[in-house]
Write an enzyme that holds these catalytic residues in place. Structure first.
Site, PDB file in Angstrom:
ATOM      1  N   HIS A 123      11.243   0.959  -5.583  1.00 54.11           N
ATOM      2  CA  HIS A 123      10.515   1.719  -6.484  1.00 54.11           C
ATOM      3  C   HIS A 123      11.323   2.109  -7.700  1.00 54.11           C
ATOM      4  CE1 HIS A 123      12.063   4.677  -3.705  1.00 54.11           C
ATOM      5  NE2 HIS A 123      12.267   5.461  -4.912  1.00 54.11           N
ATOM      6  N   GLY A 150      20.947   8.130  -2.949  1.00 52.63           N
ATOM      7  CA  GLY A 150      19.904   9.059  -2.616  1.00 52.63           C
ATOM      8  C   GLY A 150      18.465   8.550  -2.434  1.00 52.63           C
ATOM      9  N   GLN A 151      18.431   7.305  -1.912  1.00 55.77           N
ATOM     10  CA  GLN A 151      17.187   6.715  -1.678  1.00 55.77           C
ATOM     11  C   GLN A 151      16.486   7.392  -0.698  1.00 55.77           C
ATOM     12  OE1 GLN A 151      16.852   2.507  -1.036  1.00 55.77           O
ATOM     13  NE2 GLN A 151      14.517   2.275  -1.199  1.00 55.77           N
ATOM     14  N   ASP A 168       5.151  10.743 -10.025  1.00 50.62           N
ATOM     15  CA  ASP A 168       5.930  11.401  -9.243  1.00 50.62           C
ATOM     16  C   ASP A 168       5.571  12.818  -8.574  1.00 50.62           C
ATOM     17  OD1 ASP A 168       8.987  10.966  -8.000  1.00 50.62           O
ATOM     18  OD2 ASP A 168       8.274  12.757  -7.877  1.00 50.62           O
ATOM     19  N   HIS A 177      11.974   4.536 -10.937  1.00 52.97           N
ATOM     20  CA  HIS A 177      11.492   5.868 -11.536  1.00 52.97           C
ATOM     21  C   HIS A 177      11.583   5.492 -12.969  1.00 52.97           C
ATOM     22  CE1 HIS A 177      12.414   8.644  -8.053  1.00 52.97           C
ATOM     23  NE2 HIS A 177      13.354   7.351  -7.764  1.00 52.97           N
ATOM     24  N   ASN A 225      16.938   3.984  -7.169  1.00 52.26           N
ATOM     25  CA  ASN A 225      18.176   4.485  -6.133  1.00 52.26           C
ATOM     26  C   ASN A 225      18.223   3.497  -4.845  1.00 52.26           C
ATOM     27  OD1 ASN A 225      18.603   6.735  -7.606  1.00 52.26           O
ATOM     28  ND2 ASN A 225      16.872   7.619  -6.759  1.00 52.26           N
TER      29      ASN A 225
HETATM   30  P1  5GP Z   1      13.918   8.187  -4.333  1.00 54.84           P
HETATM   31  O1  5GP Z   1      14.691   9.321  -3.949  1.00 54.84           O
HETATM   32  O2  5GP Z   1      13.501   7.512  -2.936  1.00 54.84           O
HETATM   33  O3  5GP Z   1      14.442   7.300  -5.282  1.00 54.84           O
HETATM   34  O4  5GP Z   1      12.450   8.612  -4.821  1.00 54.84           O
HETATM   35  C1  5GP Z   1      11.601   8.716  -4.138  1.00 54.84           C
HETATM   36  C2  5GP Z   1      10.756   9.683  -5.383  1.00 54.84           C
HETATM   37  O5  5GP Z   1       9.284   9.763  -4.584  1.00 54.84           O
HETATM   38  C3  5GP Z   1      10.940  11.086  -5.435  1.00 54.84           C
HETATM   39  O6  5GP Z   1      10.915  11.538  -6.686  1.00 54.84           O
HETATM   40  C4  5GP Z   1       9.608  11.761  -4.802  1.00 54.84           C
HETATM   41  O7  5GP Z   1       9.427  13.254  -5.450  1.00 54.84           O
HETATM   42  C5  5GP Z   1       8.572  10.944  -4.791  1.00 54.84           C
HETATM   43  N1  5GP Z   1       7.668  11.129  -3.704  1.00 54.84           N
HETATM   44  C6  5GP Z   1       8.016  11.335  -2.493  1.00 54.84           C
HETATM   45  N2  5GP Z   1       6.863  11.746  -1.704  1.00 54.84           N
HETATM   46  C7  5GP Z   1       5.747  11.312  -2.554  1.00 54.84           C
HETATM   47  C8  5GP Z   1       4.114  11.390  -2.514  1.00 54.84           C
HETATM   48  O8  5GP Z   1       3.631  11.575  -1.516  1.00 54.84           O
HETATM   49  N3  5GP Z   1       3.568  11.329  -3.620  1.00 54.84           N
HETATM   50  C9  5GP Z   1       4.267  11.064  -4.842  1.00 54.84           C
HETATM   51  N4  5GP Z   1       3.466  10.863  -6.116  1.00 54.84           N
HETATM   52  N5  5GP Z   1       5.427  10.859  -4.853  1.00 54.84           N
HETATM   53  C10 5GP Z   1       6.178  11.117  -3.865  1.00 54.84           C
END
Ligand code: 5GP
Length: 114
Positions: A100, A93-94, A31, A102, A87
């Site tokens: 995906h 908070g997606q 991440d 985490h 999420n």
């Molecule tokens: P969500 O909030 O959708 O569950 O998580 C998205 C995750 O993707 C976040 O933890 C954020 O830091 C990560 N993320 C967003 N953009 C990028 C990127 O360009 N590269 C990487 N490696 N992670 C990303």
């Protein structure tokens, strides 16, 4: 054609990521904004927006992702435990509309989650 989301661009190597695992069906990478010493994002290569969008045909892919996460955890030696989070939707908070997980490790996690 719809604009690719950020994770589809990582799959297609259009933007860089620190990839730690890849096979035919999935990809795992660090991440960009880690919330724990180990914070990986594990994604299917198949376009699935969220848990809401897992079709019957995609169920096997989701099972494969969990098997891959177990292998990654073993490879990284996460014997003290780890957390897997997904999420789904606005209240959770997606941010990226590509399914995906985490995979977080390297510290103790509270419960309930924030
Ligand atoms: P969500 O909030 O959708 O569950 O998580 C998205 C995750 O993707 C976040 O933890 C954020 O830091 C990560 N993320 C967003 N953009 C990028 C990127 O360009 N590269 C990487 N490696 N992670 C990303």
């Amino acid at each position: 054609m719809a604009e690719k989301n950020i994770f589809e661009k990582i799959i297609d190597r259009e933007i860089p990521a620190k990839i730690v695992y890849e096979d035919d069906l999935c990809l795992a990478f660090e991440d960009i904004d880690p919330k724990a010493p180990v914070h990986l994002i594990v994604i299917p290569k198949l376009a699935i927006a969220s848990v809401d969008d897992v079709s019957a045909e995609a169920e096997g892919v989701v099972g494969h992702l969990f098997a891959a996460m177990g292998k990654i955890a073993a490879k990284l030696g996460l014997s003290d435990g780890y957390r897997v989070v997904t999420n789904c939707g606005r209240d959770a908070g997606q941010e990226v509309m590509h399914l995906h997980f985490h995979l977080l490790a390297g510290r103790k996690f509270g419960w309930p989650p924030g």
